[in-house]
Scaffold this motif. Sequence first.
Motif, PDB file in Angstrom:
ATOM      1  N   UNK A  49     -21.016 -25.372   3.495  1.00 34.30           N
ATOM      2  CA  UNK A  49     -20.934 -24.138   2.712  1.00 34.30           C
ATOM      3  C   UNK A  49     -19.825 -23.231   3.233  1.00 34.30           C
ATOM      4  N   UNK A  50     -19.709 -23.113   4.541  1.00 38.65           N
ATOM      5  CA  UNK A  50     -18.747 -22.181   5.129  1.00 38.65           C
ATOM      6  C   UNK A  50     -17.345 -22.755   5.302  1.00 38.65           C
ATOM      7  N   UNK A  51     -17.168 -24.069   5.140  1.00 37.94           N
ATOM      8  CA  UNK A  51     -15.851 -24.647   5.442  1.00 37.94           C
ATOM      9  C   UNK A  51     -15.200 -25.435   4.313  1.00 37.94           C
ATOM     10  N   UNK A  52     -15.963 -25.880   3.335  1.00 40.61           N
ATOM     11  CA  UNK A  52     -15.361 -26.724   2.295  1.00 40.61           C
ATOM     12  C   UNK A  52     -14.256 -25.991   1.544  1.00 40.61           C
ATOM     13  N   UNK A  53     -13.212 -26.763   1.201  1.00 38.11           N
ATOM     14  CA  UNK A  53     -12.086 -26.213   0.442  1.00 38.11           C
ATOM     15  C   UNK A  53     -12.320 -26.313  -1.066  1.00 38.11           C
ATOM     16  N   UNK A  54     -13.167 -27.245  -1.490  1.00 42.72           N
ATOM     17  CA  UNK A  54     -13.431 -27.458  -2.916  1.00 42.72           C
ATOM     18  C   UNK A  54     -14.856 -27.985  -3.062  1.00 42.72           C
ATOM     19  N   UNK A  55     -15.317 -28.005  -4.299  1.00 40.01           N
ATOM     20  CA  UNK A  55     -16.645 -28.535  -4.572  1.00 40.01           C
ATOM     21  C   UNK A  55     -17.670 -27.435  -4.781  1.00 40.01           C
ATOM     22  N   UNK A  56     -18.898 -27.863  -4.998  1.00 35.73           N
ATOM     23  CA  UNK A  56     -19.967 -26.935  -5.357  1.00 35.73           C
ATOM     24  C   UNK A  56     -20.232 -25.892  -4.276  1.00 35.73           C
ATOM     25  N   UNK A  57     -20.267 -26.321  -3.016  1.00 32.75           N
ATOM     26  CA  UNK A  57     -20.525 -25.349  -1.943  1.00 32.75           C
ATOM     27  C   UNK A  57     -19.406 -24.319  -1.858  1.00 32.75           C
ATOM     28  N   UNK A  58     -18.172 -24.761  -1.969  1.00 33.78           N
ATOM     29  CA  UNK A  58     -17.035 -23.831  -1.919  1.00 33.78           C
ATOM     30  C   UNK A  58     -17.077 -22.860  -3.098  1.00 33.78           C
ATOM     31  N   UNK A  59     -17.405 -23.358  -4.271  1.00 34.26           N
ATOM     32  CA  UNK A  59     -17.487 -22.484  -5.442  1.00 34.26           C
ATOM     33  C   UNK A  59     -18.593 -21.445  -5.264  1.00 34.26           C
ATOM     34  N   UNK A  60     -19.729 -21.884  -4.731  1.00 41.53           N
ATOM     35  CA  UNK A  60     -20.846 -20.961  -4.516  1.00 41.53           C
ATOM     36  C   UNK A  60     -20.482 -19.904  -3.466  1.00 41.53           C
ATOM     37  N   UNK A  61     -19.882 -20.342  -2.356  1.00 45.41           N
ATOM     38  CA  UNK A  61     -19.449 -19.402  -1.315  1.00 45.41           C
ATOM     39  C   UNK A  61     -18.469 -18.391  -1.879  1.00 45.41           C
ATOM     40  N   UNK A  62     -17.490 -18.877  -2.628  1.00 49.84           N
ATOM     41  CA  UNK A  62     -16.475 -17.984  -3.184  1.00 49.84           C
ATOM     42  C   UNK A  62     -17.077 -16.991  -4.174  1.00 49.84           C
ATOM     43  N   UNK A  63     -18.041 -17.439  -4.963  1.00 55.49           N
ATOM     44  CA  UNK A  63     -18.699 -16.540  -5.910  1.00 55.49           C
ATOM     45  C   UNK A  63     -19.481 -15.451  -5.169  1.00 55.49           C
ATOM     46  N   UNK A  64     -20.207 -15.839  -4.129  1.00 50.57           N
ATOM     47  CA  UNK A  64     -20.955 -14.850  -3.344  1.00 50.57           C
ATOM     48  C   UNK A  64     -19.998 -13.867  -2.664  1.00 50.57           C
ATOM     49  N   UNK A  65     -18.953 -14.394  -2.059  1.00 51.73           N
ATOM     50  CA  UNK A  65     -17.991 -13.525  -1.381  1.00 51.73           C
ATOM     51  C   UNK A  65     -17.355 -12.540  -2.355  1.00 51.73           C
ATOM     52  N   UNK A  66     -17.033 -12.998  -3.549  1.00 52.26           N
ATOM     53  CA  UNK A  66     -16.408 -12.120  -4.546  1.00 52.26           C
ATOM     54  C   UNK A  66     -17.319 -10.947  -4.900  1.00 52.26           C
ATOM     55  N   UNK A  75     -12.435 -16.685   4.296  1.00 49.87           N
ATOM     56  CA  UNK A  75     -13.578 -16.879   5.190  1.00 49.87           C
ATOM     57  C   UNK A  75     -13.653 -18.335   5.647  1.00 49.87           C
ATOM     58  N   UNK A  76     -13.541 -19.267   4.702  1.00 54.41           N
ATOM     59  CA  UNK A  76     -13.622 -20.691   5.037  1.00 54.41           C
ATOM     60  C   UNK A  76     -12.487 -21.111   5.978  1.00 54.41           C
ATOM     61  N   UNK A  77     -11.279 -20.631   5.714  1.00 54.13           N
ATOM     62  CA  UNK A  77     -10.141 -20.973   6.579  1.00 54.13           C
ATOM     63  C   UNK A  77     -10.365 -20.451   7.996  1.00 54.13           C
ATOM     64  N   UNK A  78     -10.926 -19.269   8.100  1.00 55.99           N
ATOM     65  CA  UNK A  78     -11.187 -18.691   9.423  1.00 55.99           C
ATOM     66  C   UNK A  78     -12.258 -19.490  10.167  1.00 55.99           C
ATOM     67  N   UNK A  79     -13.313 -19.879   9.471  1.00 60.90           N
ATOM     68  CA  UNK A  79     -14.363 -20.678  10.110  1.00 60.90           C
ATOM     69  C   UNK A  79     -13.806 -22.043  10.514  1.00 60.90           C
ATOM     70  N   UNK A  80     -12.994 -22.661   9.653  1.00 61.45           N
ATOM     71  CA  UNK A  80     -12.378 -23.949  10.020  1.00 61.45           C
ATOM     72  C   UNK A  80     -11.496 -23.801  11.250  1.00 61.45           C
ATOM     73  N   UNK A  81     -10.735 -22.712  11.331  1.00 59.75           N
ATOM     74  CA  UNK A  81      -9.876 -22.490  12.500  1.00 59.75           C
ATOM     75  C   UNK A  81     -10.718 -22.362  13.770  1.00 59.75           C
ATOM     76  N   UNK A  82     -11.855 -21.688  13.664  1.00 62.83           N
ATOM     77  CA  UNK A  82     -12.732 -21.572  14.837  1.00 62.83           C
ATOM     78  C   UNK A  82     -13.326 -22.930  15.190  1.00 62.83           C
ATOM     79  N   UNK A  83     -13.668 -23.713  14.192  1.00 62.89           N
ATOM     80  CA  UNK A  83     -14.193 -25.061  14.454  1.00 62.89           C
ATOM     81  C   UNK A  83     -13.155 -25.905  15.183  1.00 62.89           C
ATOM     82  N   UNK A  84     -11.890 -25.661  14.860  1.00 62.97           N
ATOM     83  CA  UNK A  84     -10.809 -26.447  15.447  1.00 62.97           C
ATOM     84  C   UNK A  84     -10.261 -25.875  16.748  1.00 62.97           C
ATOM     85  N   UNK A  85     -10.872 -24.794  17.255  1.00 61.13           N
ATOM     86  CA  UNK A  85     -10.453 -24.315  18.563  1.00 61.13           C
ATOM     87  C   UNK A  85     -10.263 -22.824  18.723  1.00 61.13           C
TER      88      UNK A  85
END
Length: 127
Positions: A49-66, A75-85
Motif C-alpha cells: 500500500x505504501x510503496x507500489x507505483x501502480x495498481x489497486x493499492x497505489x490508486x487507493x493510497x493516492x485517493x486517500x492522500x488526495x 509519499x510512496x517514493x519517500x517510503x521506498x527511499x527509506x526502505x532502500x537505505x
Amino acid sequence: MLPDLPRTPEAALVTAILMQAYRDLFVTVRTESNASFTTQSDQDQAITFLTDKAGAYAQHRNALCALIGWDGDVLAARVRAMMDGDDFAPPTPDATPATLERHAAAVVRLRERWHALKHPGTPPSET
C-alpha cells in the motif's frame, strides 16, 4: 512532522488509515491470527500500500492522500527511499535509548522483508 491541515473528522480518519499502515511496517509480526496482532500478510499489505507505483493499492493510497492534500506518489517514493537505505525517523523526537534500539531492529526486519518481497529468492547481499 505532518503538515497542518483542517482537522475535519474525515481528514482525521484518512490520516489514521495512513498512519496505521505506516505503524504496521514496524510492529513485530505474529503467526497467530488474532485481531490484536499484525500478521505477515498485514505487514505485506502495508508495504504494498505504501510503496507500489501502480495498481489497486497505489490508486487507493493516492485517493486517500488526495483527500488530505498529500501527493500519494511522493509519499510512496519517500517510503521506498527509506526502505532502500534512507533514515526512518525515530518514533518520537525524545525516544529513549531502548526505544531507539527497538526501532533500529524493526527497521532491519522491515528492510529484510522489503527485499524478500521485491527480490524473491535472492539473498539481501546479492542485490
